[in-house]
Design a protein around this motif. Structure first.
Motif, mmCIF file in Angstrom:
data_model
loop_
_atom_site.group_PDB
_atom_site.id
_atom_site.type_symbol
_atom_site.label_atom_id
_atom_site.label_comp_id
_atom_site.label_asym_id
_atom_site.label_seq_id
_atom_site.Cartn_x
_atom_site.Cartn_y
_atom_site.Cartn_z
ATOM 1 N N HIS A 18 5.235 7.239 2.475
ATOM 2 C CA HIS A 18 4.542 6.139 3.139
ATOM 3 C C HIS A 18 3.545 5.535 2.168
ATOM 4 O O HIS A 18 2.858 6.245 1.444
ATOM 5 C CB HIS A 18 3.813 6.642 4.393
ATOM 6 C CG HIS A 18 4.742 7.216 5.401
ATOM 7 N ND1 HIS A 18 5.531 6.439 6.208
ATOM 8 C CD2 HIS A 18 5.035 8.499 5.721
ATOM 9 C CE1 HIS A 18 6.250 7.201 6.995
ATOM 10 N NE2 HIS A 18 5.974 8.465 6.719
ATOM 11 N N PHE A 20 0.414 2.623 1.814
ATOM 12 C CA PHE A 20 -0.572 1.714 2.403
ATOM 13 C C PHE A 20 -1.223 0.995 1.233
ATOM 14 O O PHE A 20 -1.840 1.631 0.384
ATOM 15 C CB PHE A 20 -1.604 2.504 3.207
ATOM 16 C CG PHE A 20 -2.654 1.646 3.834
ATOM 17 C CD1 PHE A 20 -2.417 1.018 5.055
ATOM 18 C CD2 PHE A 20 -3.888 1.470 3.230
ATOM 19 C CE1 PHE A 20 -3.388 0.227 5.650
ATOM 20 C CE2 PHE A 20 -4.861 0.677 3.811
ATOM 21 C CZ PHE A 20 -4.609 0.052 5.025
ATOM 22 N N THR A 22 -3.483 -2.550 -0.075
ATOM 23 C CA THR A 22 -4.222 -3.788 0.149
ATOM 24 C C THR A 22 -4.348 -4.501 -1.192
ATOM 25 O O THR A 22 -4.676 -3.882 -2.204
ATOM 26 C CB THR A 22 -5.620 -3.507 0.729
ATOM 27 O OG1 THR A 22 -5.468 -2.864 1.996
ATOM 28 C CG2 THR A 22 -6.412 -4.789 0.921
ATOM 29 N N THR A 42 -2.478 -6.769 3.510
ATOM 30 C CA THR A 42 -2.298 -5.327 3.630
ATOM 31 C C THR A 42 -0.872 -5.058 4.068
ATOM 32 O O THR A 42 -0.361 -5.719 4.974
ATOM 33 C CB THR A 42 -3.279 -4.712 4.638
ATOM 34 O OG1 THR A 42 -4.613 -5.014 4.224
ATOM 35 C CG2 THR A 42 -3.119 -3.199 4.708
ATOM 36 N N LEU A 44 2.030 -1.810 4.981
ATOM 37 C CA LEU A 44 2.279 -0.413 5.311
ATOM 38 C C LEU A 44 3.783 -0.218 5.226
ATOM 39 O O LEU A 44 4.534 -0.901 5.930
ATOM 40 C CB LEU A 44 1.760 -0.076 6.711
ATOM 41 C CG LEU A 44 2.034 1.342 7.208
ATOM 42 C CD1 LEU A 44 1.327 2.367 6.320
ATOM 43 C CD2 LEU A 44 1.598 1.493 8.658
ATOM 44 N N GLY A 114 -4.810 1.539 -2.620
ATOM 45 C CA GLY A 114 -4.165 2.137 -1.464
ATOM 46 C C GLY A 114 -3.841 3.585 -1.711
ATOM 47 O O GLY A 114 -4.446 4.246 -2.562
#
Length: 161
Positions: A18, A20, A22, A42, A44, A114
């Motif tokens: 995963h 994440f 920005t 952003t 995900l 991130g």
């Protein structure tokens, strides 16, 4: 004729990483009309979840599941943070232009930060990287807890002599 059927049993292990991320982007100089001087995105797992820019001056949820969060007081605080970052990035890009002896032209300043998380192993790591005019500029080394620069210490000039 006899058919023999073999069933092959292979355990399927599905691991997902995963991400994440920005990304902030500031642009200085003459650009195409309507291009924001600052934007923030952003994501995900590769899907955009929010967006902010200096023209609209508000954060926009980009996934349905973000709509509930977008109605909270925390969303307002995140919007305020991005509005403040807009001014910081505008100032920073001018400092960088002076540092590199640049008085005109279109210049970009970006930050991408991130984390990544591996479901299978539980491993995670973060990152924080800056770029200027499309080139790596500064990155955080989390193992040594220090920022490293990718740019030589000499000044660059965009002026024609």
């Amino acid at each position: 004729m006899k058919f023999i059927i073999f069933f092959l049993c292979v355990p399927l292990v599905y691991s997902e990483i995963h991400r994440f991320i920005t990304t902030y982007t500031a642009i200085n100089g003459k650009t195409i009309a309507g291009t924001p001087e600052f934007s923030a995105v952003t994501t995900l797992d590769g899907q955009q979840i929010d967006y902010y820019d200096s023209n609209i001056k508000k954060m926009i949820p980009k996934q349905n599941w973000m709509n509930e969060f977008a109605s909270t007081e925390m969303w307002k605080k995140y919007t305020d943070i991005r509005e403040n970052l807009q001014q910081i990035y505008k100032n920073n890009i001018h400092v960088l232009m002076e540092t590199f002896n640049q008085s005109h032209g279109v210049h970009t300043y970006q930050r991408m930060y991130g984390c990544e998380y591996d479901d299978e192993t539980g491993d995670s790591h973060g990152f924080d990287q800056y770029g200027y005019d499309g080139e790596d500029f500064i990155s955080l080394d989390l193992k040594k807890l220090r920022y490293n620069t990718s740019v030589p210490q000499e000044s660059h000039s965009d002026e024609v002599e």
